[in-house]
Scaffold this motif. Structure first.
Motif, mmCIF file in Angstrom:
data_model
loop_
_atom_site.group_PDB
_atom_site.id
_atom_site.type_symbol
_atom_site.label_atom_id
_atom_site.label_comp_id
_atom_site.label_asym_id
_atom_site.label_seq_id
_atom_site.Cartn_x
_atom_site.Cartn_y
_atom_site.Cartn_z
ATOM 1 N N ARG A 148 109.335 66.188 120.720
ATOM 2 C CA ARG A 148 108.360 66.135 119.630
ATOM 3 C C ARG A 148 108.915 65.332 118.446
ATOM 4 O O ARG A 148 108.205 64.540 117.829
ATOM 5 C CB ARG A 148 108.010 67.561 119.192
ATOM 6 N N ARG A 187 108.559 61.771 119.065
ATOM 7 C CA ARG A 187 107.181 61.332 118.820
ATOM 8 C C ARG A 187 106.992 61.052 117.329
ATOM 9 O O ARG A 187 106.335 60.080 116.949
ATOM 10 C CB ARG A 187 106.193 62.413 119.283
ATOM 11 N N GLU A 188 107.587 61.918 116.503
ATOM 12 C CA GLU A 188 107.507 61.711 115.052
ATOM 13 C C GLU A 188 108.161 60.391 114.649
ATOM 14 O O GLU A 188 107.623 59.640 113.839
ATOM 15 C CB GLU A 188 108.218 62.869 114.347
ATOM 16 N N THR A 211 105.948 57.539 115.452
ATOM 17 C CA THR A 211 104.843 57.411 114.503
ATOM 18 C C THR A 211 105.342 56.805 113.198
ATOM 19 O O THR A 211 104.714 55.894 112.639
ATOM 20 C CB THR A 211 104.201 58.782 114.241
ATOM 21 N N ARG A 271 94.919 60.243 112.549
ATOM 22 C CA ARG A 271 94.810 60.368 111.090
ATOM 23 C C ARG A 271 93.396 60.785 110.695
ATOM 24 O O ARG A 271 93.184 61.664 109.873
ATOM 25 C CB ARG A 271 95.140 59.036 110.407
ATOM 26 N N TRP A 278 91.145 62.286 112.578
ATOM 27 C CA TRP A 278 90.884 63.657 113.004
ATOM 28 C C TRP A 278 91.527 64.650 112.038
ATOM 29 O O TRP A 278 90.901 65.634 111.613
ATOM 30 C CB TRP A 278 91.419 63.871 114.433
ATOM 31 N N ALA A 279 92.809 64.390 111.674
ATOM 32 C CA ALA A 279 93.514 65.317 110.780
ATOM 33 C C ALA A 279 92.843 65.366 109.410
ATOM 34 O O ALA A 279 92.786 66.410 108.766
ATOM 35 C CB ALA A 279 94.985 64.905 110.640
ATOM 36 N N CYS A 326 91.400 73.795 112.390
ATOM 37 C CA CYS A 326 92.381 73.700 113.477
ATOM 38 C C CYS A 326 93.751 73.990 112.888
ATOM 39 O O CYS A 326 94.017 73.697 111.720
ATOM 40 C CB CYS A 326 92.339 72.296 114.084
ATOM 41 N N GLY A 385 96.424 72.536 113.545
ATOM 42 C CA GLY A 385 97.170 71.295 113.351
ATOM 43 C C GLY A 385 98.106 70.938 114.500
ATOM 44 O O GLY A 385 98.814 69.929 114.443
ATOM 45 N N PRO A 442 97.615 69.581 117.466
ATOM 46 C CA PRO A 442 97.512 68.232 118.050
ATOM 47 C C PRO A 442 98.245 67.182 117.215
ATOM 48 O O PRO A 442 98.889 66.288 117.762
ATOM 49 C CB PRO A 442 96.000 67.973 118.064
ATOM 50 N N ALA A 443 98.166 67.308 115.888
ATOM 51 C CA ALA A 443 98.872 66.352 115.026
ATOM 52 C C ALA A 443 100.382 66.560 115.146
ATOM 53 O O ALA A 443 101.154 65.607 115.306
ATOM 54 C CB ALA A 443 98.424 66.527 113.573
ATOM 55 N N TRP A 444 100.817 67.814 115.085
ATOM 56 C CA TRP A 444 102.240 68.160 115.154
ATOM 57 C C TRP A 444 102.855 67.632 116.449
ATOM 58 O O TRP A 444 103.904 67.002 116.450
ATOM 59 C CB TRP A 444 102.388 69.676 115.048
ATOM 60 N N ASN A 445 102.176 67.869 117.562
ATOM 61 C CA ASN A 445 102.713 67.462 118.858
ATOM 62 C C ASN A 445 102.549 65.969 119.129
ATOM 63 O O ASN A 445 103.121 65.450 120.077
ATOM 64 C CB ASN A 445 102.053 68.255 119.992
ATOM 65 N N SER A 446 101.756 65.294 118.305
ATOM 66 C CA SER A 446 101.599 63.853 118.503
ATOM 67 C C SER A 446 102.494 63.054 117.580
ATOM 68 O O SER A 446 102.429 61.829 117.553
ATOM 69 C CB SER A 446 100.141 63.430 118.266
ATOM 70 N N GLY A 447 103.286 63.751 116.766
ATOM 71 C CA GLY A 447 104.203 63.036 115.886
ATOM 72 C C GLY A 447 103.626 62.725 114.513
ATOM 73 O O GLY A 447 104.217 61.965 113.756
ATOM 74 N N ASP A 448 102.459 63.299 114.194
ATOM 75 C CA ASP A 448 101.884 63.093 112.859
ATOM 76 C C ASP A 448 102.239 64.300 111.983
ATOM 77 O O ASP A 448 101.415 65.191 111.773
ATOM 78 C CB ASP A 448 100.364 62.916 112.961
ATOM 79 N N ALA A 449 103.467 64.313 111.487
ATOM 80 C CA ALA A 449 103.926 65.459 110.697
ATOM 81 C C ALA A 449 103.116 65.652 109.410
ATOM 82 O O ALA A 449 102.744 66.785 109.097
ATOM 83 C CB ALA A 449 105.416 65.331 110.397
ATOM 84 N N PRO A 450 102.819 64.582 108.640
ATOM 85 C CA PRO A 450 102.050 64.811 107.410
ATOM 86 C C PRO A 450 100.687 65.468 107.675
ATOM 87 O O PRO A 450 100.276 66.378 106.947
ATOM 88 C CB PRO A 450 101.879 63.400 106.827
ATOM 89 N N GLY A 451 100.000 65.005 108.712
ATOM 90 C CA GLY A 451 98.706 65.600 109.065
ATOM 91 C C GLY A 451 98.857 67.066 109.438
ATOM 92 O O GLY A 451 98.068 67.924 109.030
ATOM 93 N N ALA A 483 99.601 69.240 106.340
ATOM 94 C CA ALA A 483 98.399 69.457 105.523
ATOM 95 C C ALA A 483 97.530 70.552 106.137
ATOM 96 O O ALA A 483 97.026 71.433 105.435
ATOM 97 C CB ALA A 483 97.615 68.150 105.403
ATOM 98 N N LEU A 484 97.371 70.528 107.466
ATOM 99 C CA LEU A 484 96.537 71.537 108.127
ATOM 100 C C LEU A 484 97.212 72.905 108.126
ATOM 101 O O LEU A 484 96.539 73.940 108.047
ATOM 102 C CB LEU A 484 96.191 71.094 109.550
#
Lengths: 474, 241
Positions: free
Chosen positions: A382, A385-386, A389, A403, A405-406, B41, B43, B45-54, B57-58
């Motif tokens: 994980r 993955r970060e 990104t 982005r 979606w979030a 949600c 969050g 899906p964001a966490w596991n996809s590497g979008d930590a800021p998203g 926030a969630l």
């Protein structure tokens, strides 16, 4: 070794379509898993032993330079020479130099994944030196047109008995046979001559013991002993992270390594090799070299992925991985497959060269719970993955999609509207059936399965309606 | 006891009846259940996809919405685990949020765990009759320790016979975004799971996470199986809602 990890998806697809491989994977599946599960029952305190093993490995990784210097001093005292290689190219250069210095034209090899990393066989051949793999699995691959290994401890696990029978018949020119002892005997007959005529033996190292300057080797076929004791020159090639403090630590780690790897309480052979042959000794090498290799390891020390350096290369993670067990090791495209490989490949061969690997996992954590040194593999995947990104390495559509979606998920009213529309759209796609055959928003899903139809309204809509009804009735 | 029900985005979108079954189970056990309407949600899906800021926030949004309750309960080991295991580690540089996340994490439960461990329920209202096999979802099993709880609850239903399948603890191949990024591999893993389900001979496969259940149902139907029911454990335990 040339990296092909950027083609993971296409490779995986091809492996799924490979009928022979799929049959072989199905027949080998679960064998290591069942044996390991049985073997760990011997230990009174398996979890405590895992903690102790992780602590030993942490102790070393936290002060790797000090332990390496201690190992080097001890090894020099025993008459060995210690050489340092910063990358695979330097490994090749050093080994070729050693071979030339001693006038060696043939090298017998016990298993070494680092020699795969470095592409050493190719370099030896180019220098006119014949490398002979003597681990049975590695031998099978070498005579099959230098096929790369698909597993770190069972390199030819993707091959069936029939595959090997055909191969030996072809390359040895002997009558085809499917009796396993007979096939093994045939390989042994070929290898025996090489063992006796090679000028140099080359091995990996499971552990380097700082206390004594020794290398510990875990093998099952006895070839390791032939390679390390018959020739006049023995070269050990191993990663700098393999050092451990003491023999006591070695015994702790050895309680876990064979059990986690093959489900054996102890491997058939376990050797602790220290120094060159002494005058009063009958066998052993006259010259012993350690080639200690960085190849990306030093950069991992002290960073976000330092826990990965605890790895003792048992293969339990891949034996338990649903993805590895479905596509095999070659699809991963470099030396190390499965969960540990999906962490190591980006770290050692470049994050941009293995974009898919950290994502090629369901994060089921089966690997994490079986790892003998408690490496949190899903967390590391994980984190990779970060990093991808952060460096903008993921496809633009994916990044924008996530982005967006979030952002929407942070706007409850907009989100609720989106969910209502989405539920109705999916319901419409399903028509009067209970399933959607082709999901236009995510076609990959539909490749091998249907998508069940939603109820049609969201929970929040139905719950709001129910609350209204309750209020009206009271 | 005031419970905040975390419905999960997937139940909201796909299977509201699982949300209502969860409500029924908690309410019939005497809980006051509140469904914060702004929830979306966790969050993951964001966490596991590497979008930590998203994801962060969630997480903050979810913490703010749910920290006022005595407990947070979710019909998902995966979403529950995100709150319980992942949230506290997401705020290394924000100690105030880390404390709030940690406080919420300790009060967050997966549904069957909550019914067994906290409420210690004696009975459940369901009336399902048939043989079922249980799929242990990965996060619930390996991270939250959900194994005996759903089985203990199913054992309270007289008409239910549990028949364990081979490899019940093996991943079904869903893996969230994995299922759409590597659809072929994901479906191939699901096939092995479905082979085991079919070999068990059970009338229904039951599980605690809708993601896995959608994957399993989709694969079973594509394989031509039209009869095996795929049910969330809340639906079985709650009966008609």
């Amino acid at each position: 070794m040339e990296i092909k990890s950027m083609h993971f998806k296409a490779n995986a697809s091809a492996k799924l379509a490979d009928v022979v491989l799929q049959r072989n994977l199905k027949s080998s599946k679960g064998k290591f898993v069942a044996k390991r599960a049985e073997a760990i029952k011997d230990l009174d305190d398996f979890e405590g032993t895992r903690d102790a093993a992780a602590a030993i490995r942490n102790k070393v990784i936290d002060n790797l330079d000090l332990w390496l210097e201690r190992f080097e001093r001890k090894a020099l005292d025993t008459g060995a020479k210690v050489l340092w290689a910063k990358d695979g190219a330097e490994v090749c250069r050093l080994v070729v130099e050693i071979a030339r210095k001693h006038g060696v034209t043939k090298v017998t090899k016990s298993k070494s994944m680092l020699s795969e990393e470095a592409g050493l066989n190719h370099a030896l051949e180019a220098a006119g030196i014949q490398p002979v793999e003597t681990d049975l699995g590695e031998y099978i691959l070498q005579v099959d047109n230098n096929e790369p290994p698909s597993h770190i401890i069972a390199p030819a696990v993707h091959k069936s008995l029939d595959d090997v029978a055909d191969l030996f018949h072809k390359v040895h020119g002997t009558p085809r046979k499917t009796d396993i002892p007979a096939l093994t005997r045939e390989a042994r007959e070929v290898l025996r001559g090489h063992f006796l005529s090679a000028g140099m033996g080359l091995s990996g190292g499971n552990f380097l013991v700082a206390e004594t300057g020794s290398v510990a080797l875990v093998t099952n076929e006895g070839n390791g002993r032939m390679v390390t004791t018959i020739p006049k020159v023995h070269v050990v090639i191993t990663g700098i992270e393999k050092v451990i403090p003491t023999l006591e630590d070695l015994s702790t780690l050895m309680r876990l390594l064979p059990r986690s790897a093959t489900g054996q309480s102890i491997s058939n052979y376990f050797s602790i090799l220290t120094g060159v042959k002494k005058p009063e000794e009958h066998d052993g090498p006259e010259h012993l070299y350690f080639v200690l290799v960085d190849s990306g390891r030093a950069d991992v020390v002290g960073g976000d992925f330092h826990e990965m350096l605890r790895c003792i290369r048992c293969g339990a993670c891949m034996n338990h991985c649903p993805v590895y067990q479905t596509i095999g090791g070659h699809a991963y495209g470099w030396v190390y497959p499965g969960p540990m490989g999906s962490v190591l490949t980006p770290l050692y061969a470049g994050i941009e060269n293995a974009i898919d690997l950290p994502h090629a996992a369901t994060l089921c954590n089966q690997c994490g719970v079986v790892c003998p040194v408690k490496i949190p593999l899903p967390d590391l995947l994980r984190k990779l993955r970060e990093k991808q990104t952060e460096r903008g390495l993921r496809p633009l559509t994916e990044r924008i999609g996530l982005r967006l979606w979030a952002w929407v998920a942070q706007q409850p009213r907009l989100y609720a509207l989106g969910a209502s529309v989405g539920a109705r759209y999916l319901k419409w796609l399903a028509g009067d059936t209970d399933r959607i055959r082709l999901l236009p928003t995510a076609p990959e899903w539909s490749l091998g399965r249907d998508f069940p139809a939603p109820q049609g309204k969201t929970f929040r809509e139905l719950y709001a309606a129910r609350q209204t009804r309750t209020k009206e009735s009271t | 006891m005031r419970i905040g029900l975390f419905v999960t985005c997937l139940v909201d979108l796909m299977r509201p009846r699982i949300g209502f079954a969860t409500l029924k189970l908690l309410e019939s056990a005497g809980c006051e259940v509140i469904v914060p309407e702004t929830q979306t949600c966790c969050g993951q899906p964001a966490w596991n996809s590497g979008d930590a800021p998203g994801a962060v926030a969630l997480a903050k949004k979810t913490i703010a919405e749910f920290e006022g309750f005595d407990y947070v309960v979710s019909p998902s080991g995966s979403c529950g685990d995100q709150i319980r295991t992942e949230y506290p580690g997401m705020f290394a540089e924000e100690p105030e949020w880390r404390d709030r996340a940690t406080a919420l994490a300790s009060r967050t439960y997966e549904l069957t765990d909550f019914l067994v461990t906290v409420l210690k329920v004696d009975s459940v209202p369901g009336d399902y009759e048939g043989t079922v096999t249980y799929h242990d979802s990965c996060s619930g099993l390996r991270s939250m320790g959900i194994k005996k709880q759903p089985r203990a609850l199913l054992a309270k239903l007289k008409g239910v016979t549990l028949k364990e399948m081979n490899g019940c603890e093996e991943c079904c191949g869903f893996g969230g975004t994995f299922s759409v990024k590597f659809g072929e591999v994901s479906a191939a893993i699901a096939e092995r799971k479905c082979d085991n389900i079919l070999a068990s001979g059970a009338h229904a496969v039951v599980g605690g996470d809708l993601g896995c259940l959608l994957n399993i149902e989709g694969k079973l139907r594509r394989m031509g199986d039209e009869t095996t029911q795929v049910l969330h454990v809340a639906e079985v335990l709650a009966g008609r809602v």
